[in-house]
Motif scaffolding. Structure first.
Motif, PDB file in Angstrom:
ATOM      1  N   ALA A 115       0.664  -1.110   0.151  1.00  0.00           N
ATOM      2  CA  ALA A 115      -0.077  -0.003   0.066  1.00  0.00           C
ATOM      3  C   ALA A 115       1.009   1.172  -0.169  1.00  0.00           C
ATOM      4  N   ALA A 116       1.896   1.294   0.698  1.00  0.00           N
ATOM      5  CA  ALA A 116       2.910   2.300   0.760  1.00  0.00           C
ATOM      6  C   ALA A 116       3.512   2.751  -0.508  1.00  0.00           C
ATOM      7  N   CYS A 117       3.809   1.619  -1.420  1.00  0.00           N
ATOM      8  CA  CYS A 117       4.402   1.909  -2.633  1.00  0.00           C
ATOM      9  C   CYS A 117       3.441   2.034  -3.821  1.00  0.00           C
ATOM     10  N   TRP A 118       2.311   1.166  -3.649  1.00  0.00           N
ATOM     11  CA  TRP A 118       1.318   1.504  -5.090  1.00  0.00           C
ATOM     12  C   TRP A 118       0.781   2.814  -5.400  1.00  0.00           C
ATOM     13  N   GLN A 119       1.124   3.129  -6.293  1.00  0.00           N
ATOM     14  CA  GLN A 119       0.845   4.550  -6.901  1.00  0.00           C
ATOM     15  C   GLN A 119       1.374   5.659  -5.965  1.00  0.00           C
ATOM     16  N   ARG A 120       2.458   5.329  -5.474  1.00  0.00           N
ATOM     17  CA  ARG A 120       3.173   6.130  -4.418  1.00  0.00           C
ATOM     18  C   ARG A 120       2.171   6.419  -3.073  1.00  0.00           C
ATOM     19  N   ASN A 152      13.465  -7.042   7.599  1.00  0.00           N
ATOM     20  CA  ASN A 152      13.010  -6.017   7.487  1.00  0.00           C
ATOM     21  C   ASN A 152      13.803  -4.632   7.052  1.00  0.00           C
ATOM     22  N   LEU A 153      14.675  -5.184   6.075  1.00  0.00           N
ATOM     23  CA  LEU A 153      15.602  -4.167   5.655  1.00  0.00           C
ATOM     24  C   LEU A 153      15.118  -3.230   4.332  1.00  0.00           C
ATOM     25  N   VAL A 154      13.842  -3.834   3.679  1.00  0.00           N
ATOM     26  CA  VAL A 154      13.300  -3.001   2.796  1.00  0.00           C
ATOM     27  C   VAL A 154      11.620  -2.504   2.980  1.00  0.00           C
ATOM     28  N   GLY A 155      11.809  -1.333   3.408  1.00  0.00           N
ATOM     29  CA  GLY A 155      10.332  -0.926   3.880  1.00  0.00           C
ATOM     30  C   GLY A 155       9.982   0.491   3.728  1.00  0.00           C
ATOM     31  N   ALA A 156       8.872   0.953   4.423  1.00  0.00           N
ATOM     32  CA  ALA A 156       8.487   2.384   4.772  1.00  0.00           C
ATOM     33  C   ALA A 156       7.415   2.585   5.923  1.00  0.00           C
ATOM     34  N   PHE A 157       7.646   3.739   6.185  1.00  0.00           N
ATOM     35  CA  PHE A 157       6.587   4.102   7.372  1.00  0.00           C
ATOM     36  C   PHE A 157       5.435   4.610   6.757  1.00  0.00           C
ATOM     37  N   HIS A 158       4.184   3.867   6.984  1.00  0.00           N
ATOM     38  CA  HIS A 158       3.000   4.099   6.297  1.00  0.00           C
ATOM     39  C   HIS A 158       2.065   3.879   7.336  1.00  0.00           C
ATOM     40  N   GLN A 159       1.360   4.892   7.718  1.00  0.00           N
ATOM     41  CA  GLN A 159       0.234   4.665   8.961  1.00  0.00           C
ATOM     42  C   GLN A 159      -1.034   4.190   8.311  1.00  0.00           C
ATOM     43  N   PRO A 160      -1.578   3.290   8.945  1.00  0.00           N
ATOM     44  CA  PRO A 160      -3.007   2.633   8.791  1.00  0.00           C
ATOM     45  C   PRO A 160      -4.108   3.867   8.811  1.00  0.00           C
ATOM     46  N   CYS A 161      -5.084   3.799   8.165  1.00  0.00           N
ATOM     47  CA  CYS A 161      -6.211   4.623   8.422  1.00  0.00           C
ATOM     48  C   CYS A 161      -7.132   4.238   9.595  1.00  0.00           C
ATOM     49  N   PHE A 223       5.181   5.792  22.429  1.00  0.00           N
ATOM     50  CA  PHE A 223       6.376   5.856  21.556  1.00  0.00           C
ATOM     51  C   PHE A 223       6.402   6.457  20.324  1.00  0.00           C
ATOM     52  N   VAL A 224       5.318   5.918  19.740  1.00  0.00           N
ATOM     53  CA  VAL A 224       4.961   6.237  18.359  1.00  0.00           C
ATOM     54  C   VAL A 224       4.652   7.778  18.100  1.00  0.00           C
ATOM     55  N   VAL A 225       3.573   8.364  18.621  1.00  0.00           N
ATOM     56  CA  VAL A 225       3.315   9.581  18.615  1.00  0.00           C
ATOM     57  C   VAL A 225       4.612  10.699  18.971  1.00  0.00           C
ATOM     58  N   GLY A 226       4.931  11.399  17.947  1.00  0.00           N
ATOM     59  CA  GLY A 226       5.923  12.225  17.806  1.00  0.00           C
ATOM     60  C   GLY A 226       7.224  11.836  17.453  1.00  0.00           C
ATOM     61  N   ASP A 227       7.264  10.405  17.048  1.00  0.00           N
ATOM     62  CA  ASP A 227       8.387   9.892  16.750  1.00  0.00           C
ATOM     63  C   ASP A 227       8.178   8.962  15.738  1.00  0.00           C
ATOM     64  N   GLU A 228       7.455   9.151  14.649  1.00  0.00           N
ATOM     65  CA  GLU A 228       6.970   8.277  13.673  1.00  0.00           C
ATOM     66  C   GLU A 228       8.047   7.466  13.097  1.00  0.00           C
ATOM     67  N   HIS A 229       9.244   8.195  12.853  1.00  0.00           N
ATOM     68  CA  HIS A 229      10.213   7.570  11.836  1.00  0.00           C
ATOM     69  C   HIS A 229      11.504   6.839  12.707  1.00  0.00           C
ATOM     70  N   ASP A 230      11.147   6.592  13.683  1.00  0.00           N
ATOM     71  CA  ASP A 230      12.075   5.896  14.714  1.00  0.00           C
ATOM     72  C   ASP A 230      13.231   6.240  14.612  1.00  0.00           C
ATOM     73  N   ARG A 231      13.388   7.578  15.013  1.00  0.00           N
ATOM     74  CA  ARG A 231      14.699   8.399  15.144  1.00  0.00           C
ATOM     75  C   ARG A 231      15.394   8.550  16.469  1.00  0.00           C
ATOM     76  N   GLY A 232      14.081   8.506  17.437  1.00  0.00           N
ATOM     77  CA  GLY A 232      14.515   9.021  19.067  1.00  0.00           C
ATOM     78  C   GLY A 232      13.945   7.765  19.884  1.00  0.00           C
ATOM     79  N   GLN A 233      13.051   8.213  21.015  1.00  0.00           N
ATOM     80  CA  GLN A 233      12.783   7.170  21.829  1.00  0.00           C
ATOM     81  C   GLN A 233      12.027   6.100  21.361  1.00  0.00           C
ATOM     82  N   ARG A 234      11.452   6.127  20.128  1.00  0.00           N
ATOM     83  CA  ARG A 234      10.815   5.046  19.665  1.00  0.00           C
ATOM     84  C   ARG A 234      11.431   3.906  19.488  1.00  0.00           C
TER      85      ARG A 234
END
Length: 351
Positions: A115-120, A152-161, A223-234
């Protein structure tokens, strides 16, 4: 029904309740206009739950189609991802449409990445049917596939609805799959919720699975809110996973994710204590793992684990950040240079 709102940049609800699988279409219609809905599921889950989900979708005006892949971690690879996106192409799925992942973590990771990749990037919803996916993989937007070089080396951050969790689906899980979910629950208790950890040791978590899922989701949300891309406390949510992912890969995925993470938590707790920056004794962790029917002894040498772990995505240049424990329920991050990390692995694995 329990509702846990997740306040990410694109917010979504986690809905938890016995029997809500049969209301999934109505619940999804509250967050996404009825459309073509591509259900991504595996060969074990499809006959159990796909007909119920699809009937509910049709009742609410969705038009479902189904992509089924062979069950197991071995399917979480680029070739299956390619099959999935070609399925979306062949079924005319557009940017206005929806992917729905039905199953455990493999379905969620694989379908979410498609879903993250299909049609961008198109919308997707998670319908977890395993405890592991419900308490961990379905929340936070991490999607990925594995490579021979690592997990999990190939992936994307893509939040569900939306995430729709019916704990009634856990009734078809065997004890091993329930233990997989328990491993991530032990982790959440160790890093952020001492009460949850106590319930994992005593077995009280089994008495109300909806409540157990909710407590885990609340930890993940923090942990997720405020650090969606896993750069800090997440990154603390990776406690046990640095060694655990290496163990999982070394076993050729014959050890389940939960078993590998359990081994990783025991090893990382031991290593941090021996290196002087962790304060919890591994015996306390092992007690909770034993109660959940999880292993704690690493079947591989530290040299083998180190070689795989050094390729983990948690490595940043010449450092690797690991999780550690000041106390049960109080985790923190420790950055190690590569020499220190090699010592960390040796002290944790070579018990």
């Amino acid at each position: 029904m329990i509702t846990v709102p997740i306040g990410t940049k694109s917010p979504y609800p986690v809905l938890i309740g016995e029997g809500i699988l049969d209301s999934a279409g109505r619940l999804l219609a509250d967050v996404h206009a009825p459309c073509r809905a591509a259900v991504v599921t595996d060969s074990n889950v499809a006959p159990l739950y796909a007909p119920r989900l699809e009937a509910s979708l049709r009742q609410s005006g969705f038009t479902p189609c189904r992509f089924t892949f062979p069950a197991g971690e071995a399917s979480k690879q680029l070739s299956t991802f390619s099959d999935a996106v070609r399925f979306l192409a062949g079924n005319g799925v557009t940017r206005a449409d929806l992917v729905i992942t039905l199953g455990g973590g493999v379905a969620g990771d694989l379908g979410g990445f498609a879903a993250a990749c299909w049609q961008r990037g198109i919308s997707f919803a998670q319908v977890p049917t395993s405890l592991l996916c419900a308490v961990d993989a379905s929340v936070g937007g991490k999607t990925a596939v594995d490579l021979p070089e690592g997990k999990n080396l190939v992936g994307a951050f893509h939040q569900p609805c939306a995430v729709i969790c019916d704990p009634g689906t856990f009734q078809t899980l065997d004890s091993l799959r329930m233990a997989d979910g328990a491993a991530e629950s032990v982790k959440h208790g160790l890093i952020a919720d001492a009460g949850l950890f106590s319930d994992m040791k005593s077995g009280a978590w089994r008495q109300d699975l909806s409540r157990t899922v909710e407590r885990n989701v609340l930890v993940k949300r923090a942990f997720v809110v405020g650090d969606e891309h896993d750069r800090g406390q997440r990154q603390l949510l990776n406690f046990g996973h640095t060694i655990g992912h290496a163990v999982e890969a070394l076993s050729d995925y014959q050890l389940s994710h939960g078993q590998a993470v359990a081994i990783g938590m025991a090893a990382e707790t031991r290593a941090a204590r021996r290196m002087g920056f962790g304060s919890v004794h591994e015996d306390e962790v092992i007690e909770a793992l034993d109660a959940a029917g999880l292993p704690h002894v690493c079947p591989f040498s530290s040299a083998e684990v180190e070689a795989v772990a050094l390729g983990d995505k948690k490595r940043a240049g010449d450092t690797i950040t690991v999780g550690a424990l000041r106390a049960v329920g109080e985790g923190f991050l420790e950055k190690l240079d590569l020499a220190s990390f090699r010592r960390f692995v040796a002290l944790g694995v070579d018990a």
